[in-house]
Write a protein that holds these residues in place. Sequence first.
Motif, PDB file in Angstrom:
ATOM      1  N   VAL A  10       0.932  -1.162  -0.105  1.00 48.33           N
ATOM      2  CA  VAL A  10      -0.059   0.012   0.076  1.00 48.33           C
ATOM      3  C   VAL A  10       0.908   1.189   0.134  1.00 48.33           C
ATOM      4  O   VAL A  10       1.765   1.276   0.664  1.00 48.33           O
ATOM      5  N   SER A  11       0.660   2.167  -1.010  1.00 45.82           N
ATOM      6  CA  SER A  11       1.645   3.184  -0.972  1.00 45.82           C
ATOM      7  C   SER A  11       1.213   4.374   0.075  1.00 45.82           C
ATOM      8  O   SER A  11       0.160   4.192   0.686  1.00 45.82           O
ATOM      9  N   ARG A  12       1.963   5.251   0.427  1.00 49.69           N
ATOM     10  CA  ARG A  12       1.769   6.098   1.660  1.00 49.69           C
ATOM     11  C   ARG A  12       0.276   6.707   1.511  1.00 49.69           C
ATOM     12  O   ARG A  12      -0.541   7.052   2.428  1.00 49.69           O
ATOM     13  N   ARG A  13       0.151   7.523   0.299  1.00 53.25           N
ATOM     14  CA  ARG A  13      -0.705   7.968  -0.255  1.00 53.25           C
ATOM     15  C   ARG A  13      -1.592   7.295  -1.285  1.00 53.25           C
ATOM     16  O   ARG A  13      -1.216   7.644  -2.523  1.00 53.25           O
ATOM     17  N   HIS A  14      -2.253   6.257  -1.077  1.00 50.31           N
ATOM     18  CA  HIS A  14      -2.671   5.154  -2.061  1.00 50.31           C
ATOM     19  C   HIS A  14      -3.759   5.754  -3.012  1.00 50.31           C
ATOM     20  O   HIS A  14      -3.660   5.957  -4.280  1.00 50.31           O
ATOM     21  N   CYS A  15      -4.830   6.109  -2.351  1.00 51.87           N
ATOM     22  CA  CYS A  15      -5.982   6.467  -2.953  1.00 51.87           C
ATOM     23  C   CYS A  15      -6.974   7.455  -2.061  1.00 51.87           C
ATOM     24  O   CYS A  15      -6.701   7.656  -0.911  1.00 51.87           O
ATOM     25  N   GLU A  16      -7.849   8.185  -2.735  1.00 50.50           N
ATOM     26  CA  GLU A  16      -8.672   9.083  -1.864  1.00 50.50           C
ATOM     27  C   GLU A  16     -10.103   8.810  -2.287  1.00 50.50           C
ATOM     28  O   GLU A  16     -10.478   8.383  -3.360  1.00 50.50           O
ATOM     29  N   LEU A  17     -11.101   8.931  -1.348  1.00 51.24           N
ATOM     30  CA  LEU A  17     -12.536   8.711  -1.570  1.00 51.24           C
ATOM     31  C   LEU A  17     -12.952  10.050  -1.555  1.00 51.24           C
ATOM     32  O   LEU A  17     -12.792  10.895  -0.507  1.00 51.24           O
ATOM     33  N   LEU A  18     -13.833  10.379  -2.571  1.00 51.56           N
ATOM     34  CA  LEU A  18     -14.324  11.669  -2.797  1.00 51.56           C
ATOM     35  C   LEU A  18     -16.140  11.602  -2.989  1.00 51.56           C
ATOM     36  O   LEU A  18     -16.333  10.820  -3.703  1.00 51.56           O
ATOM     37  N   TRP A  19     -16.600  12.596  -2.621  1.00 52.16           N
ATOM     38  CA  TRP A  19     -18.260  12.698  -2.676  1.00 52.16           C
ATOM     39  C   TRP A  19     -18.355  13.800  -3.742  1.00 52.16           C
ATOM     40  O   TRP A  19     -17.965  14.857  -3.452  1.00 52.16           O
ATOM     41  N   LYS A  20     -18.645  13.442  -4.818  1.00 52.52           N
ATOM     42  CA  LYS A  20     -18.936  14.171  -5.862  1.00 52.52           C
ATOM     43  C   LYS A  20     -20.099  13.903  -6.648  1.00 52.52           C
ATOM     44  O   LYS A  20     -20.607  12.822  -6.784  1.00 52.52           O
ATOM     45  N   ASN A  21     -20.825  14.954  -6.917  1.00 43.95           N
ATOM     46  CA  ASN A  21     -22.421  14.926  -7.717  1.00 43.95           C
ATOM     47  C   ASN A  21     -22.953  13.852  -6.941  1.00 43.95           C
ATOM     48  O   ASN A  21     -23.764  12.883  -7.600  1.00 43.95           O
ATOM     49  N   ASP A  22     -23.178  13.860  -5.735  1.00 42.98           N
ATOM     50  CA  ASP A  22     -24.071  13.002  -4.771  1.00 42.98           C
ATOM     51  C   ASP A  22     -23.604  11.533  -4.871  1.00 42.98           C
ATOM     52  O   ASP A  22     -24.732  10.633  -4.995  1.00 42.98           O
ATOM     53  N   GLN A  23     -22.421  11.201  -5.297  1.00 33.19           N
ATOM     54  CA  GLN A  23     -21.779   9.879  -5.035  1.00 33.19           C
ATOM     55  C   GLN A  23     -20.693   9.685  -4.763  1.00 33.19           C
ATOM     56  O   GLN A  23     -19.834  10.808  -4.850  1.00 33.19           O
ATOM     57  N   TRP A  24     -20.054   8.762  -4.050  1.00 32.06           N
ATOM     58  CA  TRP A  24     -18.796   8.274  -3.781  1.00 32.06           C
ATOM     59  C   TRP A  24     -17.979   7.815  -4.890  1.00 32.06           C
ATOM     60  O   TRP A  24     -18.379   7.150  -5.679  1.00 32.06           O
ATOM     61  N   THR A  25     -16.912   8.389  -5.068  1.00 29.38           N
ATOM     62  CA  THR A  25     -15.949   7.777  -5.999  1.00 29.38           C
ATOM     63  C   THR A  25     -14.597   7.509  -5.496  1.00 29.38           C
ATOM     64  O   THR A  25     -14.545   8.075  -4.338  1.00 29.38           O
ATOM     65  N   VAL A  26     -13.782   6.890  -6.251  1.00 28.25           N
ATOM     66  CA  VAL A  26     -12.302   6.473  -5.832  1.00 28.25           C
ATOM     67  C   VAL A  26     -11.339   7.042  -6.880  1.00 28.25           C
ATOM     68  O   VAL A  26     -11.907   6.971  -8.045  1.00 28.25           O
ATOM     69  N   ARG A  27     -10.327   7.672  -6.446  1.00 27.70           N
ATOM     70  CA  ARG A  27      -9.219   8.222  -7.392  1.00 27.70           C
ATOM     71  C   ARG A  27      -7.980   7.461  -6.714  1.00 27.70           C
ATOM     72  O   ARG A  27      -7.500   7.845  -5.637  1.00 27.70           O
ATOM     73  N   ASP A  28      -7.202   7.021  -7.477  1.00 25.40           N
ATOM     74  CA  ASP A  28      -5.853   6.493  -7.312  1.00 25.40           C
ATOM     75  C   ASP A  28      -4.988   7.775  -7.332  1.00 25.40           C
ATOM     76  O   ASP A  28      -4.892   8.692  -8.122  1.00 25.40           O
ATOM     77  N   LEU A  29      -4.107   7.654  -6.246  1.00 25.87           N
ATOM     78  CA  LEU A  29      -3.059   8.645  -6.166  1.00 25.87           C
ATOM     79  C   LEU A  29      -1.727   8.456  -6.728  1.00 25.87           C
ATOM     80  O   LEU A  29      -0.622   8.497  -6.157  1.00 25.87           O
ATOM     81  N   GLU A  30      -1.941   7.712  -8.117  1.00 21.87           N
ATOM     82  CA  GLU A  30      -0.632   7.251  -8.677  1.00 21.87           C
ATOM     83  C   GLU A  30       0.128   6.397  -7.797  1.00 21.87           C
ATOM     84  O   GLU A  30       1.519   6.350  -7.732  1.00 21.87           O
ATOM     85  N   SER A  31      -0.530   5.421  -7.054  1.00 30.04           N
ATOM     86  CA  SER A  31       0.207   4.514  -6.310  1.00 30.04           C
ATOM     87  C   SER A  31       0.992   3.632  -7.077  1.00 30.04           C
ATOM     88  O   SER A  31       0.595   3.371  -8.249  1.00 30.04           O
ATOM     89  N   LEU A  32       1.983   2.874  -6.358  1.00 30.03           N
ATOM     90  CA  LEU A  32       2.645   2.148  -7.117  1.00 30.03           C
ATOM     91  C   LEU A  32       2.165   0.799  -7.557  1.00 30.03           C
ATOM     92  O   LEU A  32       2.169   0.117  -8.706  1.00 30.03           O
ATOM     93  N   PRO A  66     -16.869   5.933 -10.042  1.00 28.77           N
ATOM     94  CA  PRO A  66     -17.899   5.932  -9.067  1.00 28.77           C
ATOM     95  C   PRO A  66     -17.972   4.550  -8.416  1.00 28.77           C
ATOM     96  O   PRO A  66     -17.616   3.659  -8.883  1.00 28.77           O
ATOM     97  N   LEU A  67     -18.183   4.619  -7.152  1.00 36.26           N
ATOM     98  CA  LEU A  67     -18.433   3.287  -6.401  1.00 36.26           C
ATOM     99  C   LEU A  67     -19.728   2.915  -6.303  1.00 36.26           C
ATOM    100  O   LEU A  67     -20.594   3.866  -6.154  1.00 36.26           O
ATOM    101  N   GLN A  68     -20.096   1.723  -6.443  1.00 37.23           N
ATOM    102  CA  GLN A  68     -21.697   0.946  -6.355  1.00 37.23           C
ATOM    103  C   GLN A  68     -21.531  -0.039  -5.363  1.00 37.23           C
ATOM    104  O   GLN A  68     -20.540  -0.396  -4.933  1.00 37.23           O
ATOM    105  N   GLU A  69     -22.731  -0.121  -4.760  1.00 36.93           N
ATOM    106  CA  GLU A  69     -23.217  -0.956  -3.783  1.00 36.93           C
ATOM    107  C   GLU A  69     -22.769  -2.256  -4.150  1.00 36.93           C
ATOM    108  O   GLU A  69     -22.809  -3.012  -5.202  1.00 36.93           O
ATOM    109  N   GLY A  70     -22.010  -3.138  -3.241  1.00 32.51           N
ATOM    110  CA  GLY A  70     -21.455  -4.410  -3.442  1.00 32.51           C
ATOM    111  C   GLY A  70     -20.047  -4.258  -4.074  1.00 32.51           C
ATOM    112  O   GLY A  70     -19.522  -5.476  -4.110  1.00 32.51           O
TER     113      GLY A  70
END
Length: 102
Positions: A40-62, A77-81
């Motif tokens: 796991v990278s030091r700053r691997h990814c971030e979870l963001l609330w955008k446009n009324d939904q959760w998304t995940v963004r990779d932070l250029e992790s190894l 965007p992330l989906q249930e399940g």
Amino acid sequence: MTTPAPLFLTLGTTRVRVTKSPTIVGRHWTADIRLPLADVSRRHCELLWKNDQWTVRDLESLNGTSVNENQINKEIPLQEGDILRIGSFALHVAFAAEEEGE
């Protein structure tokens, strides 16, 4: 900006409730969600609330970030399940508490 709906990430018997955007996931002690393994990278990814939904963004992790075994390039965007894989951690995504009172 609207208040984020709760996001729940489950690994085994551990469940984390995410309500802050952005939420940084990584190995470093300053990460909001700390996953202390070498893949796991030091700053691997971030979870963001955008446009009324959760998304995940990779932070250029190894080792990259994947959702349902599909490596993501930037942000999706992330989906249930969904299964969010960060290094060797496989986190199950949910938007509602599984137990009453949460």
